[in-house]
Scaffold this motif. Structure first.
Motif, PDB file in Angstrom:
ATOM      1  N   THR A 102     -11.241  14.323  -8.808  1.00  0.00           N
ATOM      2  CA  THR A 102     -12.805  14.957  -8.949  1.00  0.00           C
ATOM      3  C   THR A 102     -13.637  14.558  -7.649  1.00  0.00           C
ATOM      4  O   THR A 102     -14.250  15.592  -7.370  1.00  0.00           O
TER       5      THR A 102
ATOM      6  N   VAL B 107     -15.170  18.071  -5.507  1.00  0.00           N
ATOM      7  CA  VAL B 107     -16.805  18.046  -5.721  1.00  0.00           C
ATOM      8  C   VAL B 107     -17.388  18.184  -4.280  1.00  0.00           C
ATOM      9  O   VAL B 107     -18.160  18.810  -3.720  1.00  0.00           O
TER      10      VAL B 107
ATOM     11  N   ARG C  16     -16.867  20.529  -1.348  1.00  0.00           N
ATOM     12  CA  ARG C  16     -17.378  21.986  -1.650  1.00  0.00           C
ATOM     13  C   ARG C  16     -18.923  21.921  -1.065  1.00  0.00           C
ATOM     14  O   ARG C  16     -19.279  23.269  -0.910  1.00  0.00           O
ATOM     15  N   SER C  17     -19.396  21.009  -1.024  1.00  0.00           N
ATOM     16  CA  SER C  17     -20.794  20.905  -0.238  1.00  0.00           C
ATOM     17  C   SER C  17     -20.984  21.336   0.947  1.00  0.00           C
ATOM     18  O   SER C  17     -20.241  21.044   1.914  1.00  0.00           O
TER      19      SER C  17
ATOM     20  N   PRO D 212     -26.978  19.502  -9.942  1.00  0.00           N
ATOM     21  CA  PRO D 212     -26.225  18.803 -11.274  1.00  0.00           C
ATOM     22  C   PRO D 212     -24.829  18.131 -10.992  1.00  0.00           C
ATOM     23  O   PRO D 212     -24.603  17.444 -11.438  1.00  0.00           O
ATOM     24  N   GLU D 213     -24.030  18.984 -10.176  1.00  0.00           N
ATOM     25  CA  GLU D 213     -22.657  18.573 -10.056  1.00  0.00           C
ATOM     26  C   GLU D 213     -22.539  17.213  -9.718  1.00  0.00           C
ATOM     27  O   GLU D 213     -21.514  16.457  -9.662  1.00  0.00           O
ATOM     28  N   PHE D 214     -23.317  17.071  -8.534  1.00  0.00           N
ATOM     29  CA  PHE D 214     -23.322  15.712  -7.703  1.00  0.00           C
ATOM     30  C   PHE D 214     -24.076  14.807  -8.596  1.00  0.00           C
ATOM     31  O   PHE D 214     -23.636  13.430  -8.397  1.00  0.00           O
TER      32      PHE D 214
ATOM     33  N   ALA E 182     -23.751  14.267 -11.816  1.00  0.00           N
ATOM     34  CA  ALA E 182     -22.489  14.054 -12.779  1.00  0.00           C
ATOM     35  C   ALA E 182     -21.554  13.263 -12.015  1.00  0.00           C
ATOM     36  O   ALA E 182     -20.928  12.132 -12.582  1.00  0.00           O
ATOM     37  N   LEU E 183     -21.394  13.535 -10.840  1.00  0.00           N
ATOM     38  CA  LEU E 183     -20.246  13.088  -9.897  1.00  0.00           C
ATOM     39  C   LEU E 183     -20.672  11.378  -9.726  1.00  0.00           C
ATOM     40  O   LEU E 183     -19.895  10.776  -9.911  1.00  0.00           O
TER      41      LEU E 183
END
Length: 104
Positions: free
Chosen positions: A27, A31, A34-35, A79-81, A83-84
């Motif tokens: 995970t 994620v 990709r940043s 949002p994905e960060f 959640a991470l």
């Protein structure tokens, strides 16, 4: 100028290091890597002190090379960060978060 972010982490009591490391591979790395704000990102398990005396105060060291510290901070609100980081916090007690330019 190269800029790096460091997280000096300790696992929460009861967290199995194997579970945390599997989560990093499955995970965290995908994620984070990709940043556009992150040039490189690696996590190192700390196994001991160099002189062999004493016990390390941290369990893991995260080293993140970023394009720009403000760009990196802004990416952390996506949002994905968010959640991470919420998932990450179930594994880790943060000891210290640091950043600075590399002396070249």
């Amino acid at each position: 100028m190269t800029h790096r972010v460091y997280f000096l982490n300790k696992l929460r009591p009861g967290v199995d290091p194997a579970d945390y490391e599997e989560w990093i591979r499955r995970t965290d790395y995908p994620v984070a890597r990709r940043s556009a704000a992150i040039r490189s990102y690696d996590v190192t398990r700390i196994e001991g002190t160099l002189d062999g005396n004493g016990v390390p105060t941290i369990s893991y060291l995260e080293v993140i090379e970023v394009t720009d510290i403000e760009e990196y901070r802004a990416a952390g609100t996506a949002p994905e960060f968010v959640a991470l980081l919420e998932e990450w916090a179930t594994y880790v007690e943060l000891d210290e978060a640091l950043h600075g330019p590399v002396v070249e």
